[in-house]
Design an enzyme around this catalytic site. Structure first.
Site, PDB file in Angstrom:
ATOM      1  N   SER A 138       0.848  -1.188   0.000  1.00  0.00           N
ATOM      2  CA  SER A 138       0.000   0.000   0.000  1.00  0.00           C
ATOM      3  C   SER A 138       0.880   1.232   0.000  1.00  0.00           C
ATOM      4  O   SER A 138       2.019   1.200   0.489  1.00  0.00           O
ATOM      5  CB  SER A 138      -0.897   0.008   1.244  1.00  0.00           C
ATOM      6  OG  SER A 138      -1.569   1.255   1.392  1.00  0.00           O
ATOM      7  N   TYR A 151      -1.847   0.800  10.595  1.00  0.00           N
ATOM      8  CA  TYR A 151      -1.792   0.293   9.221  1.00  0.00           C
ATOM      9  C   TYR A 151      -0.486   0.717   8.557  1.00  0.00           C
ATOM     10  O   TYR A 151       0.142  -0.069   7.838  1.00  0.00           O
ATOM     11  CB  TYR A 151      -2.999   0.798   8.445  1.00  0.00           C
ATOM     12  CG  TYR A 151      -3.168   0.181   7.085  1.00  0.00           C
ATOM     13  CD1 TYR A 151      -3.238  -1.202   6.920  1.00  0.00           C
ATOM     14  CD2 TYR A 151      -3.274   0.976   5.947  1.00  0.00           C
ATOM     15  CE1 TYR A 151      -3.405  -1.770   5.672  1.00  0.00           C
ATOM     16  CE2 TYR A 151      -3.448   0.413   4.691  1.00  0.00           C
ATOM     17  CZ  TYR A 151      -3.506  -0.958   4.562  1.00  0.00           C
ATOM     18  OH  TYR A 151      -3.680  -1.522   3.310  1.00  0.00           O
TER      19      TYR A 151
END
Length: 261
Positions: A138, A151
């Protein structure tokens, strides 16, 4: 791609499911892996993939997957898509259970899968062939943002695993590819992150002109895997045009500043 077989994790939805479809469309044999067996079976029936239900944070499940693959044919590639986010807490208020879950599904699962399947990739690449280890991380691995600490940390950890693996495999015919998407609209990612709050999940994408969709990411993955064997796409960072950076997102129509030109 005749007789080449790939394993795709997270295959029951989103980018994983789209990757199964894209690879099948370009001729790969595909084994889809996820926890939800019913969804995998429906996908198998539609596109001709084969599935194996497993929790990739569970060492016994990963060992069973590796044994099944070894018994059923060669493995020329794996695509590790499985992962996820939970919560938008600040670091000081982070939920340890959410942070632990994010580390397990994004980092530990990548390590377990890699350790289990590398011997199969080596076997498949013997005698002049090549194999692929593909990881979907990501842009959260590259740039921190408020409310994303857990995250950010998990995806950065997975990305560092990928970089280290590429160095460790130097001299072997195994390509290590990282695809790092920015904003991708899928049916479950934001919904799961926001605890099932449908309105909040929809607001994430509100007004954004054409966020990426799962098929866009799958197309890049398939391109990397179908490229000539000597070509390695080390890192592909991809975002919708409306997202110039992790923190800079345009909402509303995209228009040139001077329409007379």
């Amino acid at each position: 791609m005749a007789n080449r077989r790939a394993v795709v994790t997270g295959a029951s939805s989103g980018i994983g499911e789209a990757t199964v479809r894209a690879l099948r469309a370009s001729g790969w044999d595909v084994v889809g892996v996820a926890r939800r067996a019913a969804r995998l079976e429906a996908l198998d029936a539609e596109v001709g993939s084969r599935s194996f239900a497993a929790d990739l944070t569970n060492e016994a499940d990963v060992a069973a997957l590796a044994a099944h693959l070894s018994e059923t044919g060669p493995v020329h590639a794996f695509v590790h898509v499985a992962g996820g986010a939970r919560g938008t807490d600040r670091v000081e208020g982070g939920n340890p259970a959410d942070w632990r879950w994010m580390f397990e599904v994004n980092v530990l699962s990548a390590q377990l899968l890699t350790a289990a399947l590398l011997p199969l990739l080596r076997r498949a690449s013997h005698d002049g062939g090549h194999a692929d280890a593909v990881f979907v991380t990501s842009t959260a691995a590259q740039t921190a943002y408020a409310g994303g600490g857990g995250y950010n940390a998990a995806k950065a950890g997975e990305s560092m695993l990928v970089h280290a693996l590429r160095l460790e495999l130097n001299g072997e015919p195994i390509r290590v590819v990282e695809v790092a998407p920015g904003m991708v609209f899928t049916e479950e990612f934001s919904l799961n992150r926001l605890g099932g709050d449908q309105a909040a999940a929809e607001a994430v994408y509100d007004g954004v002109a054409e966020p990426l969709v799962a098929a866009d990411v799958a197309d890049v993955i398939a391109y990397a895997m179908n490229a000539p064997g000597h070509v390695n796409l080390d890192l592909v960072t991809m975002r919708p045009v409306a997202q110039s950076a992790q923190h800079l997102l345009a909402r509303g129509p995209l228009q040139p500043r001077d329409a007379s030109i």
